[in-house]
Write a protein that holds these residues in place. Structure first.
Motif, short mmCIF file in Angstrom:
data_model
loop_
_atom_site.label_atom_id
_atom_site.label_comp_id
_atom_site.label_asym_id
_atom_site.label_seq_id
_atom_site.Cartn_x
_atom_site.Cartn_y
_atom_site.Cartn_z
N ASP A 136 -6.19 44.41 -3.89
CA ASP A 136 -5.87 44.84 -2.54
C ASP A 136 -5.08 46.14 -2.63
N PRO A 165 -7.32 45.38 2.17
CA PRO A 165 -7.56 44.21 1.31
C PRO A 165 -9.01 44.14 0.87
N THR A 166 -9.26 43.45 -0.22
CA THR A 166 -10.64 43.27 -0.67
C THR A 166 -11.44 42.42 0.32
#
Length: 431
Positions: A136, A165-166
């Motif tokens: 992230d 964030p991922t």
């Protein structure tokens, strides 16, 4: 005592080994992010990693950023100091305490763009990028104040943050004291700008979300010899934008709006206004193709490129709906209206090679006026030209456009004649 020694050896091993692991993972993440930005069509930025030197506890790198299609001399060089995790102790050298575990922390600033540039050139851009253990990204950025007295430009700088964030919602915030630009006796002053953008990929991978940008005021000022300066001061300006999915993975709905508060100067009577545009059922893939074709053509062709026509045809085939509404509140009353457009009959004409201004699309515009917003001394020519009709306690303008002609309250006019009547109406408004 023996257990304590073993514990010290274990801790020392972690201190020695983990930064090496963190540096290796940080380099991989750095290269992956640079490659992802270059491949993305959302940002239109190419990122070239000029150099990368990995150390044990920290690494250094340089990247070159360039907007696609720009000249090579317009590239931005960034120098990076990469502090390895998982405990980024190097944060301390940058005045920060390592309070969170991270894969790496990257400190970046702009570099001179040529070998002949002064090495003492002041950096204007500073970034702190924290890459979490799950990759992230938390970003803090700052564009430092800048002024050029010769060019009449003063920029108060900008700072903000971003969370990428991922998985999940991405956010961007920014604030700026504003800017002032002066040229040939005319100045523009924009104060206290702020904004927030929220985005989240849908299940089909399309970025959806909303954003708002505000400005405390927008001030235009014109200096006049021997007379007081003329000012136009617009307060509480706000722009909003939203993207939602209609058919997942296929069509989008777009909504854009602009609003403002009081307008002062030039004998203005405006107390507030708003304008919104809504586009529904827009084909997502066709929009991307249209964007790509527009960049490729760049206005060099007199006729529309085939890929441009194909993208327009696909958009029209979905029968999208375009709606707009406006409202202007003054001390004398209200002006408000709506408009909508239909493209249902335009597909065949487009495929036959008709230019955009001759497509059989239809615009229907309806605007209502409180009688007091019009100057009574200027009403006679407006009635004679059949520009307005009476609708209850308000005046109404109804215009329908199709194939280069306008039906104004039942009278068929060319676009030129319609424009002349609109100018006549505008000249009678008490704004």
């Amino acid at each position: 005592m023996r257990k304590f020694k073993l514990f010290l050896v274990f801790v020392l091993g972690l201190v020695l080994v983990l930064p090496y692991w963190g540096g290796r993972e940080a380099e991989k993440a750095f290269m992956d992010k640079a490659a992802a930005l270059s491949k993305s069509d959302d940002w239109q930025i190419d990122v070239q990693v000029v150099s990368y030197e990995r150390g044990w506890y920290r690494s250094t790198a340089q990247t070159r950023l360039m907007v696609r299609g720009a000249k090579p001399g317009d590239a931005l060089l960034l120098n990076h100091d990469i502090v390895h995790g998982p405990v980024p102790l190097g944060d301390v050298t940058h005045g920060r305490l390592p309070l969170r575990l991270a894969l790496a922390v990257v400190y970046s600033h702009d570099a001179p763009s040529s070998e002949n540039a002064s090495q003492e050139q002041r950096s204007l851009i500073a970034l702190r990028t924290e890459i979490g253990l799950r990759k992230d990204i938390a970003l803090e950025y700052e564009i430092l104040p800048y002024q050029d007295a010769k060019q009449g430009f003063e920029w108060g700088g900008l700072h903000g943050s971003a969370s990428i964030p991922t998985i999940g919602r991405q956010t961007v915030q920014f604030e700026s004291p504003g800017l002032r630009a002066t040229r040939r006796g005319v100045s523009l002053d924009i104060g206290s700008v702020g904004g927030e953008i929220e985005m989240e990929p849908s299940d089909s991978g399309i970025l959806l979300g909303q954003g708002t940008v505000t400005a405390a005021h927008v001030l235009f000022e014109q200096q006049r010899k021997g007379r007081p300066a003329r000012q136009l001061d617009i307060r509480d300006v706000s722009w909003t934008h939203e993207v939602t999915e209609s058919i997942p993975g296929e069509t989008l709905n777009l909504s854009t709006g602009l609003s403002f508060g009081t307008v002062r100067g030039w004998t203005s009577r405006i107390q507030g206004g708003e304008w919104h545009v809504v586009c529904q059922e827009l084909d997502y893939q066709a929009l991307r193709s249209l964007e790509s074709a527009s960049r490729t053509a760049a206005g060099r062709q007199t006729r529309l490129a085939p890929q441009f026509v194909q993208a327009l045809a696909k958009i029209i085939s979905r029968s999208p709906r375009f709606e707009t509404r406006l409202k202007l509140t003054t001390t004398d009353g209200v002006i408000e209206g709506t408009g909508d457009m239909s493209l249902a009959s335009s597909l065949a004409a487009l495929k036959a090679g008709a230019p955009p201004h001759r497509l059989p699309s239809e615009w229907l515009i309806t605007i209502f006026f409180s009688p007091a917003v019009l100057d009574p001394a200027k009403l006679d020519p407006i009635w004679q030209a059949n520009i307005l009709t009476v609708d209850g306690e308000r005046y109404r303008l109804t215009a329908r456009y199709r194939q280069g002609l306008v039906d104004l309250n039942g009278a068929i006019l060319s676009l030129k004649d319609f424009g002349v009547r609109l100018l006549l109406l505008v000249s009678a408004l008490r704004l």
